[in-house]
Design a protein around this motif. Structure first.
Motif, PDB file in Angstrom:
ATOM      1  N   GLU A  41     -13.676  29.595  20.901  1.00  0.00           N
ATOM      2  CA  GLU A  41     -14.490  29.183  22.039  1.00  0.00           C
ATOM      3  C   GLU A  41     -15.177  30.395  22.638  1.00  0.00           C
ATOM      4  O   GLU A  41     -14.535  31.419  22.894  1.00  0.00           O
ATOM      5  CB  GLU A  41     -13.626  28.491  23.107  1.00  0.00           C
ATOM      6  CG  GLU A  41     -13.122  27.124  22.688  1.00  0.00           C
ATOM      7  CD  GLU A  41     -12.401  26.401  23.818  1.00  0.00           C
ATOM      8  OE1 GLU A  41     -12.373  26.942  24.947  1.00  0.00           O
ATOM      9  OE2 GLU A  41     -11.864  25.307  23.563  1.00  0.00           O
ATOM     10  N   MET A  42     -16.472  30.281  22.852  1.00  0.00           N
ATOM     11  CA  MET A  42     -17.256  31.354  23.463  1.00  0.00           C
ATOM     12  C   MET A  42     -17.086  31.239  24.979  1.00  0.00           C
ATOM     13  O   MET A  42     -17.903  30.654  25.674  1.00  0.00           O
ATOM     14  CB  MET A  42     -18.708  31.241  23.024  1.00  0.00           C
ATOM     15  CG  MET A  42     -18.886  31.401  21.515  1.00  0.00           C
ATOM     16  SD  MET A  42     -20.553  31.007  20.929  1.00  0.00           S
ATOM     17  CE  MET A  42     -21.516  32.290  21.736  1.00  0.00           C
ATOM     18  N   THR A  43     -16.014  31.833  25.485  1.00  0.00           N
ATOM     19  CA  THR A  43     -15.572  31.568  26.853  1.00  0.00           C
ATOM     20  C   THR A  43     -16.423  32.264  27.906  1.00  0.00           C
ATOM     21  O   THR A  43     -16.829  31.648  28.891  1.00  0.00           O
ATOM     22  CB  THR A  43     -14.099  31.979  27.009  1.00  0.00           C
ATOM     23  OG1 THR A  43     -13.333  31.341  25.972  1.00  0.00           O
ATOM     24  CG2 THR A  43     -13.557  31.568  28.363  1.00  0.00           C
ATOM     25  N   ALA A  44     -16.691  33.564  27.731  1.00  0.00           N
ATOM     26  CA  ALA A  44     -17.443  34.290  28.760  1.00  0.00           C
ATOM     27  C   ALA A  44     -18.078  35.540  28.189  1.00  0.00           C
ATOM     28  O   ALA A  44     -17.552  36.163  27.272  1.00  0.00           O
ATOM     29  CB  ALA A  44     -16.527  34.672  29.929  1.00  0.00           C
ATOM     30  N   VAL A  45     -19.216  35.923  28.762  1.00  0.00           N
ATOM     31  CA  VAL A  45     -19.899  37.170  28.422  1.00  0.00           C
ATOM     32  C   VAL A  45     -20.023  37.985  29.698  1.00  0.00           C
ATOM     33  O   VAL A  45     -20.263  37.431  30.785  1.00  0.00           O
ATOM     34  CB  VAL A  45     -21.276  36.901  27.784  1.00  0.00           C
ATOM     35  CG1 VAL A  45     -22.176  36.095  28.691  1.00  0.00           C
ATOM     36  CG2 VAL A  45     -21.949  38.217  27.389  1.00  0.00           C
ATOM     37  N   ALA A  46     -19.854  39.294  29.583  1.00  0.00           N
ATOM     38  CA  ALA A  46     -19.909  40.174  30.746  1.00  0.00           C
ATOM     39  C   ALA A  46     -21.092  41.128  30.661  1.00  0.00           C
ATOM     40  O   ALA A  46     -21.400  41.666  29.594  1.00  0.00           O
ATOM     41  CB  ALA A  46     -18.614  40.974  30.876  1.00  0.00           C
ATOM     42  N   GLY A  47     -21.737  41.342  31.802  1.00  0.00           N
ATOM     43  CA  GLY A  47     -22.834  42.293  31.934  1.00  0.00           C
ATOM     44  C   GLY A  47     -22.983  42.655  33.398  1.00  0.00           C
ATOM     45  O   GLY A  47     -22.488  41.955  34.284  1.00  0.00           O
ATOM     46  N   ARG A  48     -23.701  43.746  33.687  1.00  0.00           N
ATOM     47  CA  ARG A  48     -23.751  44.244  35.062  1.00  0.00           C
ATOM     48  C   ARG A  48     -24.693  43.469  35.971  1.00  0.00           C
ATOM     49  O   ARG A  48     -24.433  43.317  37.161  1.00  0.00           O
ATOM     50  CB  ARG A  48     -24.136  45.726  35.054  1.00  0.00           C
ATOM     51  CG  ARG A  48     -23.057  46.647  34.507  1.00  0.00           C
ATOM     52  CD  ARG A  48     -23.572  48.051  34.298  1.00  0.00           C
ATOM     53  NE  ARG A  48     -24.600  48.110  33.260  1.00  0.00           N
ATOM     54  CZ  ARG A  48     -25.169  49.225  32.826  1.00  0.00           C
ATOM     55  NH1 ARG A  48     -24.839  50.379  33.359  1.00  0.00           N
ATOM     56  NH2 ARG A  48     -26.075  49.191  31.878  1.00  0.00           N
ATOM     57  N   ALA A  54     -26.179  35.889  33.366  1.00  0.00           N
ATOM     58  CA  ALA A  54     -26.121  34.433  33.439  1.00  0.00           C
ATOM     59  C   ALA A  54     -27.152  33.807  32.507  1.00  0.00           C
ATOM     60  O   ALA A  54     -26.872  32.818  31.811  1.00  0.00           O
ATOM     61  CB  ALA A  54     -26.349  33.971  34.877  1.00  0.00           C
ATOM     62  N   ALA A  55     -28.352  34.401  32.467  1.00  0.00           N
ATOM     63  CA  ALA A  55     -29.390  33.906  31.565  1.00  0.00           C
ATOM     64  C   ALA A  55     -28.988  34.101  30.107  1.00  0.00           C
ATOM     65  O   ALA A  55     -29.231  33.242  29.253  1.00  0.00           O
ATOM     66  CB  ALA A  55     -30.712  34.614  31.860  1.00  0.00           C
ATOM     67  N   ALA A  56     -28.347  35.247  29.823  1.00  0.00           N
ATOM     68  CA  ALA A  56     -27.886  35.519  28.464  1.00  0.00           C
ATOM     69  C   ALA A  56     -26.811  34.530  28.041  1.00  0.00           C
ATOM     70  O   ALA A  56     -26.794  34.057  26.896  1.00  0.00           O
ATOM     71  CB  ALA A  56     -27.369  36.942  28.364  1.00  0.00           C
ATOM     72  N   ALA A  57     -25.905  34.214  28.950  1.00  0.00           N
ATOM     73  CA  ALA A  57     -24.850  33.246  28.648  1.00  0.00           C
ATOM     74  C   ALA A  57     -25.459  31.906  28.272  1.00  0.00           C
ATOM     75  O   ALA A  57     -25.047  31.264  27.289  1.00  0.00           O
ATOM     76  CB  ALA A  57     -23.915  33.097  29.843  1.00  0.00           C
ATOM     77  N   ASP A  58     -26.450  31.482  29.029  1.00  0.00           N
ATOM     78  CA  ASP A  58     -27.107  30.206  28.750  1.00  0.00           C
ATOM     79  C   ASP A  58     -27.867  30.248  27.437  1.00  0.00           C
ATOM     80  O   ASP A  58     -27.812  29.317  26.625  1.00  0.00           O
ATOM     81  CB  ASP A  58     -28.058  29.875  29.904  1.00  0.00           C
ATOM     82  CG  ASP A  58     -28.720  28.524  29.731  1.00  0.00           C
ATOM     83  OD1 ASP A  58     -28.015  27.503  29.708  1.00  0.00           O
ATOM     84  OD2 ASP A  58     -29.968  28.485  29.617  1.00  0.00           O
ATOM     85  N   ARG A  59     -28.573  31.340  27.196  1.00  0.00           N
ATOM     86  CA  ARG A  59     -29.391  31.465  25.983  1.00  0.00           C
ATOM     87  C   ARG A  59     -28.544  31.598  24.715  1.00  0.00           C
ATOM     88  O   ARG A  59     -28.861  31.030  23.665  1.00  0.00           O
ATOM     89  CB  ARG A  59     -30.315  32.682  26.115  1.00  0.00           C
ATOM     90  CG  ARG A  59     -31.270  32.881  24.933  1.00  0.00           C
ATOM     91  CD  ARG A  59     -32.173  34.075  25.153  1.00  0.00           C
ATOM     92  NE  ARG A  59     -31.465  35.352  25.035  1.00  0.00           N
ATOM     93  CZ  ARG A  59     -31.125  36.132  26.052  1.00  0.00           C
ATOM     94  NH1 ARG A  59     -31.423  35.773  27.298  1.00  0.00           N
ATOM     95  NH2 ARG A  59     -30.487  37.276  25.847  1.00  0.00           N
ATOM     96  N   TRP A  62     -22.707  30.990  25.702  1.00  0.00           N
ATOM     97  CA  TRP A  62     -21.423  31.275  26.335  1.00  0.00           C
ATOM     98  C   TRP A  62     -21.190  30.324  27.500  1.00  0.00           C
ATOM     99  O   TRP A  62     -22.124  29.925  28.199  1.00  0.00           O
ATOM    100  CB  TRP A  62     -21.385  32.736  26.801  1.00  0.00           C
ATOM    101  CG  TRP A  62     -21.436  33.677  25.636  1.00  0.00           C
ATOM    102  CD1 TRP A  62     -22.563  34.191  25.060  1.00  0.00           C
ATOM    103  CD2 TRP A  62     -20.333  34.163  24.884  1.00  0.00           C
ATOM    104  NE1 TRP A  62     -22.226  34.972  23.981  1.00  0.00           N
ATOM    105  CE2 TRP A  62     -20.849  34.984  23.856  1.00  0.00           C
ATOM    106  CE3 TRP A  62     -18.949  33.999  24.983  1.00  0.00           C
ATOM    107  CZ2 TRP A  62     -20.039  35.628  22.918  1.00  0.00           C
ATOM    108  CZ3 TRP A  62     -18.129  34.637  24.058  1.00  0.00           C
ATOM    109  CH2 TRP A  62     -18.678  35.445  23.034  1.00  0.00           C
ATOM    110  N   GLN A  63     -19.929  29.968  27.715  1.00  0.00           N
ATOM    111  CA  GLN A  63     -19.591  28.978  28.741  1.00  0.00           C
ATOM    112  C   GLN A  63     -19.742  29.526  30.154  1.00  0.00           C
ATOM    113  O   GLN A  63     -20.000  28.773  31.091  1.00  0.00           O
ATOM    114  CB  GLN A  63     -18.152  28.485  28.533  1.00  0.00           C
ATOM    115  CG  GLN A  63     -17.931  27.739  27.227  1.00  0.00           C
ATOM    116  CD  GLN A  63     -16.472  27.420  26.986  1.00  0.00           C
ATOM    117  OE1 GLN A  63     -15.610  27.701  27.818  1.00  0.00           O
ATOM    118  NE2 GLN A  63     -16.180  26.824  25.829  1.00  0.00           N
ATOM    119  N   SER A  64     -19.561  30.836  30.337  1.00  0.00           N
ATOM    120  CA  SER A  64     -19.619  31.425  31.664  1.00  0.00           C
ATOM    121  C   SER A  64     -19.984  32.884  31.549  1.00  0.00           C
ATOM    122  O   SER A  64     -20.065  33.437  30.437  1.00  0.00           O
ATOM    123  CB  SER A  64     -18.267  31.271  32.385  1.00  0.00           C
ATOM    124  OG  SER A  64     -17.238  31.966  31.681  1.00  0.00           O
ATOM    125  N   SER A  65     -20.188  33.532  32.699  1.00  0.00           N
ATOM    126  CA  SER A  65     -20.537  34.953  32.703  1.00  0.00           C
ATOM    127  C   SER A  65     -19.748  35.671  33.783  1.00  0.00           C
ATOM    128  O   SER A  65     -19.311  35.076  34.763  1.00  0.00           O
ATOM    129  CB  SER A  65     -22.040  35.145  32.917  1.00  0.00           C
ATOM    130  OG  SER A  65     -22.438  34.623  34.170  1.00  0.00           O
TER     131      SER A  65
END
Length: 392
Positions: A41-48, A54-59, A62-65
């Motif tokens: 499961e692509m649970t979350a992506v982190a960035g500063r 948030a846009a990257a997670a959607d694109r 990923w489920q959340s950021s």
């Protein structure tokens, strides 16, 4: 705790640019084409940047950021941390993740220094005692033609290996107006062409031959010492601003070495080879045959059998797209080639399989450290009149 034997594997990724996009594609695609032993499961992506991540997670799917990678380590729904950030952050994130009980996939090169890589190996060793595992992302190992090359060497089809020749040639920095980015700054990247792309061919030649480099000598060159600073950057391209800044890494590296089986080895890595976009060229000559590969024709391996009669002997062009070839059966009918992104998917397949079995995935952090030591030796040689550096 990391899910080593459960049905689910929650993934948290740090970084979402070039490598983050490639890794995201792999995590999305692997369970749709391969029968994975764990449900990823692509649970979350982190960035500063909150809006950008948030846009990257959607694109990217990923489920959340999150805006702090440390938050990924605190979440119970994340079992594995995928590190796709510049090299200066690898050690801190990987060590913290492993100590927190998370499996780790870390992009190459493993770190920016031997000392950092050694810290990461120590953390991986500690974690392995608790069933938590780490892998470094030398993705090109998963190209089917490279897998076949390794098998041919292992089967003795080349005999005793005598020559190892490897190049990684790109041209995206050939234009002196291409803007400065983190890959050209030593404090972030560690080194330039040497670590960014030279690391790949060092790993590939050791992987294919099953041997290691025992010594090297080399030279480094920076052709353009100052560049315009990028106002924005994506992948390998960006927009130049009016300010300029120094390039603090090498633009090109040339070095030679000796393999543990006695073969002579030569390497070249440059981002200034006009016309070469992503040319990973490897040729290995042995007492009984030769093989040659170029990533710009990645579905083909050339093999020469020196035991055949001279009248008909010649390099054989093998299109590596049959179901018998590694990974290929999950994809398309024979002759329908794979691309750059497929090796990342194969990386996920191998990693998830190893985790489900409770095995140490390969390449390990220890293998990443071995490559780091080669890079370090080349740098030391180049700074000391091309002196031979013993690695044995």
């Amino acid at each position: 705790m990391a899910a080593a034997d459960g049905a689910r594997l929650g993934v948290g990724m740090v970084g979402y640019s070039f490598m983050g996009a490639a890794h995201s594609h792999a995590w999305r695609t692997a369970p749709r084409f391969f029968d994975l032993p764990l449900r990823t499961e692509m649970t979350a992506v982190a960035g500063r940047d909150p809006e950008k991540v948030a846009a990257a997670a959607d694109r990217l799917g990923w489920q959340s950021s999150e805006t702090d990678w440390r938050r990924l380590l605190e979440r119970d729904d994340i079992d594995l941390i995928d590190i796709c950030t510049p090299g200066n952050t690898h050690a801190e994130i990987a060590v913290a993740a492993l100590d927190a009980g998370k499996h780790v996939l870390c992009e190459k090169p493993l770190a920016n220094s031997v000392a950092e890589a050694e810290q990461m190996v120590a953390a991986a060793d500690r974690a392995a005692q608790r069933g938590v595992h780490a892998m470094v992302g030398f993705t090109y190992r998963r190209v089917p033609a490279i897998q076949l090359a390794r098998q041919l060497v292992a089967d003795g089809r080349l005999g005793q290996v005598r020559h190892v020749r490897a190049q990684y040639l790109q041209d995206w920095l050939s234009d002196a107006s291409t803007p400065l980015n983190w890959r050209l700054q030593k404090d972030k990247a560690g080194s330039g062409a040497l670590g960014d792309i030279g690391a790949h061919v060092v790993d590939l030649t050791q992987f294919i031959t099953g041997e290691r480099l025992t010594g090297v000598a080399g030279m480094l060159e920076t052709f353009v010492p100052e560049r315009p600073v990028a106002t924005e950057f994506s992948g390998l391209s960006g927009t130049a601003g009016t300010e300029t800044g120094p390039v603090t890494v090498d633009d090109a590296a040339v070095f030679f070495g000796r393999m543990s089986g006695g073969a002579m080895a030569s390497y070249e890595a440059t981002r200034y080879a006009n016309g070469r976009k992503n040319a990973i060229r490897i040729e290995i000559n042995g007492s009984a045959g030769s093989l040659a590969f170029d990533f710009e024709d990645m579905n083909v391996l050339h093999f020469y059998d020196a035991t055949e009669p001279p009248a008909t002997a010649g390099f054989r062009r093998i299109v590596v797209t049959e179901a018998e070839h590694p990974f290929v059966a999950a994809w398309w009918p024979p002759g329908h080639g794979l691309g750059y992104e497929h090796a990342f998917t194969h990386q996920v397949v191998d990693l998830v399989g190893a985790l489900a079995a409770g095995d140490e995935p390969a390449p390990s952090f220890a293998e990443g450290l071995a490559v780091q030591r080669v890079l370090d030796a080349v740098e030391r040689s180049a700074s000391d009149k091309h002196r031979w550096i013993d690695l044995s």
